[in-house]
Design an enzyme around this catalytic site. Structure first.
Site, PDB file in Angstrom:
ATOM      1  N   THR A  52      13.452 -25.554  12.874  1.00  0.00           N
ATOM      2  CA  THR A  52      12.157 -24.757  13.029  1.00  0.00           C
ATOM      3  C   THR A  52      12.510 -23.849  11.586  1.00  0.00           C
ATOM      4  O   THR A  52      11.463 -24.004  10.731  1.00  0.00           O
ATOM      5  CB  THR A  52      12.132 -23.630  14.552  1.00  0.00           C
ATOM      6  OG1 THR A  52      12.423 -25.560  15.236  1.00  0.00           O
ATOM      7  CG2 THR A  52      10.543 -23.643  14.391  1.00  0.00           C
ATOM      8  N   LYS A  80      15.268  -1.051  16.285  1.00  0.00           N
ATOM      9  CA  LYS A  80      14.655   0.360  17.283  1.00  0.00           C
ATOM     10  C   LYS A  80      13.674   0.484  18.147  1.00  0.00           C
ATOM     11  O   LYS A  80      13.099   1.595  18.223  1.00  0.00           O
ATOM     12  CB  LYS A  80      14.390   1.157  15.336  1.00  0.00           C
ATOM     13  CG  LYS A  80      15.150   0.944  13.617  1.00  0.00           C
ATOM     14  CD  LYS A  80      14.275   1.345  13.012  1.00  0.00           C
ATOM     15  CE  LYS A  80      15.410   1.279  11.676  1.00  0.00           C
ATOM     16  NZ  LYS A  80      14.830   1.325  10.854  1.00  0.00           N
ATOM     17  N   ARG A 101       9.289 -17.236  16.323  1.00  0.00           N
ATOM     18  CA  ARG A 101      10.179 -17.098  17.519  1.00  0.00           C
ATOM     19  C   ARG A 101      10.277 -16.304  18.099  1.00  0.00           C
ATOM     20  O   ARG A 101      10.721 -15.173  17.434  1.00  0.00           O
ATOM     21  CB  ARG A 101      11.844 -18.120  17.113  1.00  0.00           C
ATOM     22  CG  ARG A 101      12.304 -18.694  18.221  1.00  0.00           C
ATOM     23  CD  ARG A 101      13.541 -19.644  17.774  1.00  0.00           C
ATOM     24  NE  ARG A 101      13.332 -20.781  17.559  1.00  0.00           N
ATOM     25  CZ  ARG A 101      13.954 -22.201  17.650  1.00  0.00           C
ATOM     26  NH1 ARG A 101      15.014 -22.374  17.270  1.00  0.00           N
ATOM     27  NH2 ARG A 101      12.847 -22.883  17.331  1.00  0.00           N
TER      28      ARG A 101
HETATM   29  C1  NCD Z   1      14.866 -27.001  20.568  1.00  0.00           C
HETATM   30  C2  NCD Z   1      14.582 -25.545  20.279  1.00  0.00           C
HETATM   31  O1  NCD Z   1      14.853 -24.172  20.370  1.00  0.00           O
HETATM   32  O2  NCD Z   1      14.018 -25.397  21.928  1.00  0.00           O
HETATM   33  N1  NCD Z   1      15.415 -26.114  19.263  1.00  0.00           N
HETATM   34  C3  NCD Z   1      14.329 -27.068  17.773  1.00  0.00           C
HETATM   35  O3  NCD Z   1      13.550 -26.037  17.720  1.00  0.00           O
HETATM   36  N2  NCD Z   1      14.686 -28.074  17.491  1.00  0.00           N
HETATM   37  C4  NCD Z   1      15.497 -27.741  21.015  1.00  0.00           C
HETATM   38  C5  NCD Z   1      16.925 -26.946  21.292  1.00  0.00           C
HETATM   39  O4  NCD Z   1      17.431 -25.800  21.108  1.00  0.00           O
HETATM   40  O5  NCD Z   1      17.725 -27.261  22.704  1.00  0.00           O
END
Ligand code: NCD
Length: 306
Positions: A52, A80, A101
Site C-alpha cells: 500500500t 510523544k 494507515r
Molecule cells: C492488506 C491489509 O493491510 O489489510 N494488505 C494490503 O494492504 N495489501 C491485507 C493483509 O494485510 O492481510
C-alpha cells in the site's frame, strides 16, 4: 475538498470513471508523467505496510510528484503523545494530499476532519481499506470485463480482514453479484456486514466452512491471510492460521476461468505451486494498485487531465 474513507464515498458512476482513468493510465503512462509535478503526497503509516505504501509512493512519483512521510509510528511524534488531528494539521502545511494507515478504526476519519488536504484511508484497523478495494475492482474488471452476475468467494479471515469488508460493500452495488463466504466459524464476517449490508440489500450469499464445497461455483476467489495482529491471543491465531491452504489439487475443482485474487501479503493460505497457474492473478493485482492510486490522486487533487 474530498477524502476517501470508504469505497461508498464514490458513486458507482464515479467509480466507473476512476477505473476508466486507471485503465487509460495503464495504456498511456507517459501522458500522465508530469500531471503532479508540483504536488506532494504524505504517507503517514502507523502500521506496517509494503504494497500500500510503496504503491502510493510509486503512484505519486509516476505522476511527477514528490513524497514524504513515515512508515513507522515509532519514528513519528505519536510516541510523544501527539494526536492524529494535530499531526494532520501540521502535515497539511507540508503536503497536498495524505494517505494514512492506522491500527485504530476511524483514525483516518478523525484526521480528515482536522485536515485542510484530502485524506485517504490506507487501512484503519479491522475496519476498511478502500484503496485495496479500488485495486480489486480494477483487477476484476480487467479480468472479467464486468461485475454483474459474478459469484465471488471470499475465503479466510473475514472477521478482521478489512479488505473483505470494503470489497463486499463496493460489490453489492452491482447487479446479481452473489457471495460465498468461506471461513471458520470464529472468523465469519462481522454482523454489520451480514445484517446491514448483505441482508438489508437482499444480496444472495451463503456462509460455508469448506473451500472445496464452494470452489466449483466461483468466478473469483478472494483469498485472505489470517490477521495475526488483530488476535487477542497467540493460541487462537496458531489454531486458525493454516485452516485454508489453496493448492494445485484444490484448483482442479475450480472453473477454467476462475481467477484467484489476494490483497497480499500471502502467508500459507496459497501454496507457491499455485503461482504458476494462469488463474493466479494476485501479483498482477499488486501492479493494478499503482494505476488505480494514480487515478485516485489525480481525482482527489482535481488535476486537469491531459
Ligand atoms: C492488506 C491489509 O493491510 O489489510 N494488505 C494490503 O494492504 N495489501 C491485507 C493483509 O494485510 O492481510
Amino acid at each position: 475538498m474530498r477524502h476517501l474513507m470508504s469505497p461508498l464515498d464514490f458513486s458507482v458512476e464515479e467509480l466507473d470513471q476512476l477505473l476508466n482513468l486507471a485503465a487509460d493510465i495503464e495504456a498511456n503512462p507517459r501522458k500522465y508523467a508530469h500531471t503532479c509535478d508540483d504536488k506532494r503526497l504524505a504517507t503517514l503509516f502507523y502500521e506496517p505496510s509494503t504494497r500500500t505504501r510503496l504503491s502510493f509512493e510509486a503512484a505519486m512519483m509516476n505522476l511527477g510528484g514528490k513524497v514524504l512521510g513515515f512508515s513507522d509510528e515509532k519514528s513519528s511524534s505519536a510516541t510523544k503523545g501527539e494526536s492524529v488531528a494535530d499531526t494532520i494539521r501540521v502535515t497539511s502545511c507540508y503536503a497536498d494530499i495524505c494517505a494514512m494507515r492506522h491500527p485504530k478504526e476511524g483514525a483516518p476519519l478523525v484526521a480528515s476532519m482536522a485536515s485542510s488536504i484530502p485524506v485517504i484511508n490506507a487501512g484503519d484497523g479491522g475496519h476498511q481499506h478502500p484503496t485495496q478495494t479500488l485495486t480489486d475492482l480494477l483487477t476484476i474488471r480487467s479480468l472479467k470485463g464486468h461485475f454483474d452476475n459474478l459469484t465471488i468467494g471470499l475465503c479466510g479471515d473475514l472477521k478482521f480482514g478489512r479488505t473483505v469488508h470494503s470489497l463486499i460493500e463496493a460489490l453489492v452495488r452491482y447487479s446479481n453479484v452473489k457471495f460465498i463466504l468461506i471461513s471458520p466459524e470464529e472468523l465469519r464476517v462481522p454482523s454489520y456486514i451480514r445484517e446491514d449490508v448483505l441482508k438489508k440489500k437482499h444480496i444472495a450469499y451463503k456462509e460455508v466452512e469448506r473451500l472445496e464445497d464452494a470452489l466449483p461455483e466461483l468466478d473469483i476467489l478472494y483469498m485472505t491471510r489470517v490477521q495475526k495482529e488483530r488476535f487477542f491471543n497467540e493460541e487462537d491465531y496458531v489454531r486458525m492460521k493454516d485452516f485454508y491452504i489453496l493448492d494445485r489439487a484444490k484448483m482442479a475443482l475450480a472453473k477454467e476461468d476462475m481467477y484467484i485474487l489476494h490483497p497480499l501479503p500471502r502467508v500459507n493460505e496459497i501454496s507457491v505451486e499455485v503461482d504458476s497457474d494462469p488463474r493466479a492473478a494476485y501479483f498482477k493485482q499488486a501492479q493494478y494498485g499503482v494505476y488505480v492510486r494514480m487515478a485516485l490522486i489525480l481525482t482527489l487533487l482535481e488535476v486537469k487531465l491531459p
